[in-house]
Write a protein that holds these residues in place. Structure first.
Motif, PDB file in Angstrom:
ATOM      1  N   THR A  14     -31.374 -15.075 -26.586  1.00 51.16           N
ATOM      2  CA  THR A  14     -32.573 -15.717 -26.935  1.00 51.16           C
ATOM      3  C   THR A  14     -32.600 -16.309 -28.362  1.00 51.16           C
ATOM      4  OG1 THR A  14     -33.732 -14.604 -25.264  1.00 51.16           O
ATOM      5  CG2 THR A  14     -34.956 -15.891 -26.807  1.00 51.16           C
ATOM      6  N   VAL A  15     -33.030 -17.426 -28.640  1.00 54.60           N
ATOM      7  CA  VAL A  15     -33.093 -18.032 -29.924  1.00 54.60           C
ATOM      8  C   VAL A  15     -34.414 -18.751 -30.028  1.00 54.60           C
ATOM      9  CG1 VAL A  15     -32.145 -19.757 -31.755  1.00 54.60           C
ATOM     10  CG2 VAL A  15     -30.546 -18.515 -30.199  1.00 54.60           C
ATOM     11  N   ASP A  16     -35.300 -18.147 -30.923  1.00 52.54           N
ATOM     12  CA  ASP A  16     -36.817 -18.834 -30.833  1.00 52.54           C
ATOM     13  C   ASP A  16     -37.164 -19.010 -32.434  1.00 52.54           C
ATOM     14  OD1 ASP A  16     -39.465 -19.203 -30.582  1.00 52.54           O
ATOM     15  OD2 ASP A  16     -39.858 -17.271 -30.233  1.00 52.54           O
ATOM     16  N   TYR A  17     -37.500 -20.371 -32.502  1.00 54.70           N
ATOM     17  CA  TYR A  17     -37.897 -20.945 -33.587  1.00 54.70           C
ATOM     18  C   TYR A  17     -39.202 -21.275 -33.831  1.00 54.70           C
ATOM     19  CZ  TYR A  17     -38.514 -24.264 -37.569  1.00 54.70           C
ATOM     20  OH  TYR A  17     -39.055 -24.873 -38.656  1.00 54.70           O
ATOM     21  N   PRO A  26     -32.171  -5.543 -27.907  1.00 52.90           N
ATOM     22  CA  PRO A  26     -32.529  -5.531 -29.291  1.00 52.90           C
ATOM     23  C   PRO A  26     -32.636  -6.983 -30.125  1.00 52.90           C
ATOM     24  CG  PRO A  26     -30.131  -5.510 -29.000  1.00 52.90           C
ATOM     25  CD  PRO A  26     -30.744  -5.512 -27.526  1.00 52.90           C
ATOM     26  N   ARG A  27     -33.557  -7.090 -30.832  1.00 53.33           N
ATOM     27  CA  ARG A  27     -33.717  -8.116 -31.787  1.00 53.33           C
ATOM     28  C   ARG A  27     -32.657  -8.102 -32.748  1.00 53.33           C
ATOM     29  NH1 ARG A  27     -39.097  -9.583 -34.807  1.00 53.33           N
ATOM     30  NH2 ARG A  27     -39.579 -10.248 -32.633  1.00 53.33           N
ATOM     31  N   LEU A  55     -30.876 -10.194 -27.903  1.00 55.07           N
ATOM     32  CA  LEU A  55     -30.354 -10.109 -26.788  1.00 55.07           C
ATOM     33  C   LEU A  55     -30.934  -9.213 -25.688  1.00 55.07           C
ATOM     34  CD1 LEU A  55     -26.721  -9.101 -28.659  1.00 55.07           C
ATOM     35  CD2 LEU A  55     -27.266 -11.228 -27.336  1.00 55.07           C
ATOM     36  N   GLN A  56     -30.428  -9.418 -24.512  1.00 54.66           N
ATOM     37  CA  GLN A  56     -30.903  -8.608 -23.402  1.00 54.66           C
ATOM     38  C   GLN A  56     -29.667  -8.318 -22.482  1.00 54.66           C
ATOM     39  OE1 GLN A  56     -32.461  -9.727 -19.681  1.00 54.66           O
ATOM     40  NE2 GLN A  56     -33.967  -8.151 -19.886  1.00 54.66           N
ATOM     41  N   MET A  57     -29.197  -6.976 -22.284  1.00 60.32           N
ATOM     42  CA  MET A  57     -28.069  -6.752 -21.694  1.00 60.32           C
ATOM     43  C   MET A  57     -28.718  -5.804 -20.391  1.00 60.32           C
ATOM     44  SD  MET A  57     -25.403  -7.850 -22.911  1.00 60.32           S
ATOM     45  CE  MET A  57     -24.125  -7.230 -22.603  1.00 60.32           C
TER      46      MET A  57
END
Length: 463
Positions: free
Chosen positions: A94-97, A456-457, A58-60
């Motif tokens: 963000t979703v990173d695969y 945070p991740r 996430l980024q806030m």
């Protein structure tokens, strides 16, 4: 001619990349595939028992500003109205695969202003898939682009919406070489009839072809890049006739960037030239050059200095059909840094190349600056920079000096994924600044800001 040149550059870069890869492979001794007690490794060093990885983060980002002065004087004649205070927020998921030879990323983004009516704006900032093998790769979809110091192409992350492109990017990276080819074609809708007229889209260009080559020297801390762009701009009107008929005009940019980092000293230099024609078929002949040096005296103190020159026009640029009361010239000499991260350069107050001069006039810019950095605590860094601003063009009735700007910045790392940054800027403008930017007549412009970035991740797994 420009299309043939761009194709030649592309073929040359791909040939160089392939030749280098082949030479490295031929000169390398055969390698045995390593094994570990937990399992075998594949040819790229991945544990075959854990070839898949999924990360969610996430980024806030909360950002507030206070602006006093510097607005268009025609907006309001009242002094107390020449101010603005607001808080903005950007949220990203963000979703990173990734697995060997394949990676895909999706970034959903929402931005808005505190108290804004409605829901702000929601979009996909990035959504792409990347295939790679033996240094070769192809990446397709919406993606943020960042090259060299981001002066020409960058994500412009300071802006809440930031900047991404719908492109196909491919190339080779390995053994100190990086060669990229980027292709973009923009359209408003799934047109089954009515041609391919494009206007008011996510990007101002209709087509884009970009080639970039970078080499890191092995024996000296020197990196060198070459950039070429061929940008197709849509002109005319949908269904127009004569000189208003839809058409594409092509402009080119070519230049290079150098970075040198021996020990505690670092230096950067760049030069770019623009040519071709704009969407009104007006010829372009513009250039820019920059130099920056930094010296880290010790682990706490550093100094920096630099100079930017962006060429400009002496008169307003007027299309071929002309306009009453304006001096017409048939060559645009005002340099446009197009898709760069403009906030990183030309002063923190963003008076130049983020906001435009009056009526889009571009007399260019000279930016001479110097400053210092100081880190009194482990997680705290401070920076002060002075800018002398002037036009690049000597105008007939206006002095070249635009003003003097002082930027103060600070950054504190609260924890590993939480950073607080803040800044204050003060500019004393001249009469030229007032006339060209229509700033308020006291010419004392103030700006303060803060940003809280929490990123945070929240989840990661391998299988």
């Amino acid at each position: 001619m420009s299309r043939l040149f761009s194709k030649a550059v592309t073929l040359a870069l791909l040939f160089l990349a392939a030749t280098t890869a082949q030479a490295q492979q031929e000169n390398s001794p055969p390698q045995k595939e390593p094994q570990t007690p937990s399992g075998t490794l594949d040819g790229q060093g991945h544990d075959e028992s854990e070839q898949n990885q999924l990360d969610v983060s996430l980024q806030m980002l909360t950002h507030g500003e206070a602006r006093i002065g510097g607005f268009d004087a025609s907006e309001s004649g009242e002094k107390d109205m020449d101010e603005a205070y607001f808080i903005m927020q950007r949220s990203r998921l963000t979703v990173d695969y990734k697995r060997p030879n394949l990676e895909t990323k999706v970034i959903a983004q929402h931005k808005g202003i505190w108290g804004q009516k409605g829901q702000g704006s929601f979009n996909l900032f990035e959504a792409w898939v990347k295939l790679s093998k033996n240094g070769l790769f192809a990446q397709i979809g919406r993606q943020a682009l960042s090259y060299d110091d981001e002066r020409i192409i960058g994500p412009n992350d300071w802006a809440m919406a930031a900047l991404s492109h719908d492109v196909l990017k491919g190339g080779y990276e390995g053994h100190g070489h990086k060669a990229h080819l980027i292709l973009g074609f923009n359209q408003n809708a799934e047109n089954t009839y009515g041609g391919t007229f494009y206007t008011d889209g996510a990007q101002p260009y209709k087509t884009m072809l970009t080639t970039w080559y970078h080499y890191d020297f092995q024996k000296v801390p020197l990196g060198a890049s070459v950039l070429f762009m061929n940008i197709g701009m849509q002109g005319g009107e949908k269904g127009g006739k004569g000189n208003k008929a839809p058409h594409n005009r092509y402009q080119q940019l070519i230049g290079g960037y150098l970075s040198f980092h021996p020990g505690n000293l670092s230096a950067e230099a760049s030069y770019y030239h623009q040519m071709g024609h704009n969407e009104h078929n007006t010829k372009i002949d513009a250039w820019m050059a920059s130099f920056k040096a930094q010296w880290k005296i010790n682990h706490q103190v550093g100094i920096l200095a630099g100079y930017d020159y962006l060429s400009g026009d002496k008169y307003f640029a007027v299309p071929d059909e002309g306009a009453f009361g304006l001096v017409q010239h048939n060559v645009i000499r005002g340099f446009n840094p197009i898709y760069g991260s403009h906030h990183k350069f030309y002063g923190m107050m963003d008076f130049f190349y983020v906001s435009t001069y009056l009526h889009g006039f571009t007399p260019g810019l000279q930016n001479l600056y110097g400053g210092a950095t100081y880190s009194p605590l482990k997680n705290l860094s401070l920076k002060a920079t002075y800018h002398y601003m002037a036009t690049a063009t000597r105008l007939d009735v206006i002095d070249m000096t635009l003003g003097h700007d002082i930027d103060l910045e600070g950054s504190y790392q609260i924890m590993k994924d939480v950073r607080f940054t803040f800044g204050l800027s003060y500019m004393v403008g001249t009469e030229s600044m007032e006339k060209l930017k229509r700033a308020d007549d006291d010419n004392r412009l103030r700006w303060g800001w803060f940003s809280l970035n929490i990123s945070p991740r929240i989840f990661t797994t391998k299988w």
